[in-house]
Design a protein around this motif. Structure first.
Motif, short mmCIF file in Angstrom:
data_model
loop_
_atom_site.label_atom_id
_atom_site.label_comp_id
_atom_site.label_asym_id
_atom_site.label_seq_id
_atom_site.Cartn_x
_atom_site.Cartn_y
_atom_site.Cartn_z
N LEU A 26 0.83 -1.21 0.00
CA LEU A 26 0.00 0.00 0.00
C LEU A 26 0.86 1.26 0.00
CD1 LEU A 26 -2.83 1.35 0.28
CD2 LEU A 26 -2.48 1.23 2.75
N PHE A 27 1.88 1.30 0.85
CA PHE A 27 2.74 2.48 0.90
C PHE A 27 3.52 2.66 -0.40
CE2 PHE A 27 2.67 1.93 5.70
CZ PHE A 27 1.67 2.87 5.86
N GLN A 28 3.94 1.56 -1.03
CA GLN A 28 4.62 1.67 -2.32
C GLN A 28 3.67 2.23 -3.39
OE1 GLN A 28 7.79 1.17 -3.43
NE2 GLN A 28 8.32 1.05 -1.27
N ILE A 29 2.44 1.74 -3.38
CA ILE A 29 1.46 2.22 -4.37
C ILE A 29 1.14 3.69 -4.13
CG2 ILE A 29 -0.94 2.00 -5.12
CD1 ILE A 29 -0.63 -1.04 -4.72
N PHE A 34 1.26 9.39 -5.63
CA PHE A 34 1.27 10.80 -5.23
C PHE A 34 2.61 11.50 -5.37
CE2 PHE A 34 -2.53 9.18 -3.09
CZ PHE A 34 -3.44 10.08 -3.60
N TRP A 35 3.73 10.78 -5.37
CA TRP A 35 5.03 11.45 -5.44
C TRP A 35 5.77 11.21 -6.74
CZ3 TRP A 35 3.15 9.96 -0.70
CH2 TRP A 35 3.08 10.97 0.25
N ARG A 36 5.47 10.13 -7.43
CA ARG A 36 6.24 9.83 -8.64
C ARG A 36 5.44 9.98 -9.92
NH1 ARG A 36 8.45 4.47 -6.05
NH2 ARG A 36 9.94 5.36 -4.58
N ASP A 37 4.14 9.71 -9.87
CA ASP A 37 3.32 9.73 -11.08
C ASP A 37 2.68 11.10 -11.24
OD1 ASP A 37 1.82 9.18 -13.26
OD2 ASP A 37 0.51 7.72 -12.32
N HIS A 38 3.24 11.89 -12.15
CA HIS A 38 2.73 13.25 -12.36
C HIS A 38 1.80 13.33 -13.55
CE1 HIS A 38 5.55 14.49 -9.31
NE2 HIS A 38 6.53 13.92 -9.98
N LYS A 39 1.59 12.22 -14.24
CA LYS A 39 0.75 12.23 -15.43
C LYS A 39 -0.69 11.84 -15.14
CE LYS A 39 4.64 11.22 -18.42
NZ LYS A 39 5.29 10.24 -19.27
N THR A 40 -0.93 11.10 -14.07
CA THR A 40 -2.28 10.65 -13.74
C THR A 40 -3.05 11.79 -13.07
OG1 THR A 40 -1.44 8.41 -13.42
CG2 THR A 40 -3.58 8.89 -12.48
N SER A 41 -4.31 11.93 -13.45
CA SER A 41 -5.12 13.02 -12.90
C SER A 41 -5.50 12.74 -11.44
CB SER A 41 -6.40 13.19 -13.72
OG SER A 41 -7.28 12.11 -13.49
N LEU A 64 -0.72 -3.46 -9.41
CA LEU A 64 0.60 -3.99 -9.72
C LEU A 64 0.65 -4.65 -11.10
CD1 LEU A 64 1.59 -5.43 -6.24
CD2 LEU A 64 2.41 -3.34 -7.32
N ILE A 65 -0.44 -5.27 -11.50
CA ILE A 65 -0.48 -5.91 -12.82
C ILE A 65 -0.47 -4.85 -13.93
CG2 ILE A 65 -1.95 -7.21 -14.42
CD1 ILE A 65 -2.77 -8.94 -11.98
N PHE A 66 -1.33 -3.86 -13.80
CA PHE A 66 -1.49 -2.89 -14.89
C PHE A 66 -0.51 -1.72 -14.84
CE2 PHE A 66 -5.60 -5.04 -15.01
CZ PHE A 66 -5.65 -5.36 -16.36
N ARG A 67 -0.01 -1.38 -13.66
CA ARG A 67 0.86 -0.21 -13.56
C ARG A 67 2.21 -0.55 -12.96
NH1 ARG A 67 -1.41 4.96 -13.84
NH2 ARG A 67 0.14 5.55 -12.34
N GLY A 68 2.49 -1.83 -12.74
CA GLY A 68 3.74 -2.25 -12.12
C GLY A 68 4.97 -1.88 -12.91
N GLN A 69 4.92 -2.06 -14.23
CA GLN A 69 6.07 -1.71 -15.07
C GLN A 69 6.37 -0.22 -14.99
OE1 GLN A 69 8.08 -3.83 -16.61
NE2 GLN A 69 9.38 -2.16 -17.28
N GLY A 70 5.34 0.60 -15.12
CA GLY A 70 5.53 2.04 -15.00
C GLY A 70 5.99 2.44 -13.61
N MET A 71 5.52 1.69 -12.62
CA MET A 71 5.91 1.95 -11.23
C MET A 71 7.42 1.74 -11.07
SD MET A 71 4.05 0.10 -8.09
CE MET A 71 4.45 0.38 -6.40
N SER A 72 7.95 0.69 -11.65
CA SER A 72 9.38 0.43 -11.54
C SER A 72 10.19 1.46 -12.32
CB SER A 72 9.72 -0.99 -11.98
OG SER A 72 9.46 -1.15 -13.36
N VAL A 73 9.68 1.88 -13.46
CA VAL A 73 10.37 2.91 -14.25
C VAL A 73 10.42 4.23 -13.48
CG1 VAL A 73 10.20 4.33 -16.34
CG2 VAL A 73 9.88 1.86 -16.49
N ARG A 74 9.28 4.60 -12.89
CA ARG A 74 9.24 5.86 -12.12
C ARG A 74 10.14 5.77 -10.89
NH1 ARG A 74 4.02 5.38 -14.02
NH2 ARG A 74 3.28 4.29 -12.17
N ALA A 75 10.21 4.62 -10.24
CA ALA A 75 11.09 4.45 -9.08
C ALA A 75 12.55 4.57 -9.51
CB ALA A 75 10.83 3.11 -8.42
N HIS A 76 12.88 3.99 -10.66
CA HIS A 76 14.25 4.09 -11.17
C HIS A 76 14.61 5.54 -11.50
CE1 HIS A 76 17.95 3.09 -13.22
NE2 HIS A 76 17.52 3.75 -14.28
N GLU A 77 13.69 6.25 -12.16
CA GLU A 77 13.94 7.65 -12.50
C GLU A 77 14.11 8.49 -11.23
OE1 GLU A 77 10.56 8.61 -14.90
OE2 GLU A 77 11.42 7.71 -16.71
N ALA A 78 13.33 8.21 -10.20
CA ALA A 78 13.46 8.94 -8.94
C ALA A 78 14.80 8.66 -8.28
CB ALA A 78 12.32 8.57 -8.00
#
Length: 128
Positions: A26-29, A34-41, A64-78
């Motif tokens: 939950l905290f990862q999501i 709220f801190w990494r995904d600036h594109k979602t409304s 995690l299934i639908f946004r997990g890949q983007g989640m890892s990319v955003r974490a790497h960029e951060a």
């Protein structure tokens, strides 16, 4: 030996483990939302949060299934951005800027203290 209390203990242990695991997810999501995904409304973020609390495990799994890949990319960029900020701070706190280093190396070259090869090496090091 009372097997009922042993199984109760194991069951409670499993429930506590699952709860802690869910909190970590939950905290990862929430961090991703709220801190990494600036594109979602904001509306979509609010919908994710509502469902995370109404149907917790299922929503977390879907996220995690639908946004997990983007989640890892955003974490790497951060992480890369944080490292870059740290490196910039260290360079700034350490003293001279790259331009100052190159100017100092040029002064040493002009004075004959270092060779042109050493100057090139110092210049490359300052620009790295």
């Amino acid at each position: 030996m009372n097997w009922g209390s042993t199984w109760d203990f194991l069951w409670h242990f499993l429930i506590i483990f699952a709860w802690i695991a869910y909190l970590l997810v939950l905290f990862q999501i929430l961090t991703d939302l709220f801190w990494r995904d600036h594109k979602t409304s904001g509306v979509v973020k609010a919908i994710w949060v509502v469902f995370l609390f109404l149907i917790p495990w299922f929503t977390a799994l879907i996220y995690l299934i639908f946004r997990g890949q983007g989640m890892s990319v955003r974490a790497h960029e951060a992480a890369v951005a944080a490292k870059q900020q740290t490196d910039d701070y260290i360079k700034q706190a350490a003293g001279r800027s790259p331009a100052e280093e190159i100017a100092h190396a040029k002064e040493l070259l002009d004075a004959g203290t270092i060779t042109p090869g050493e100057y090139d090496s110092l210049k490359a090091k300052a620009l790295a």
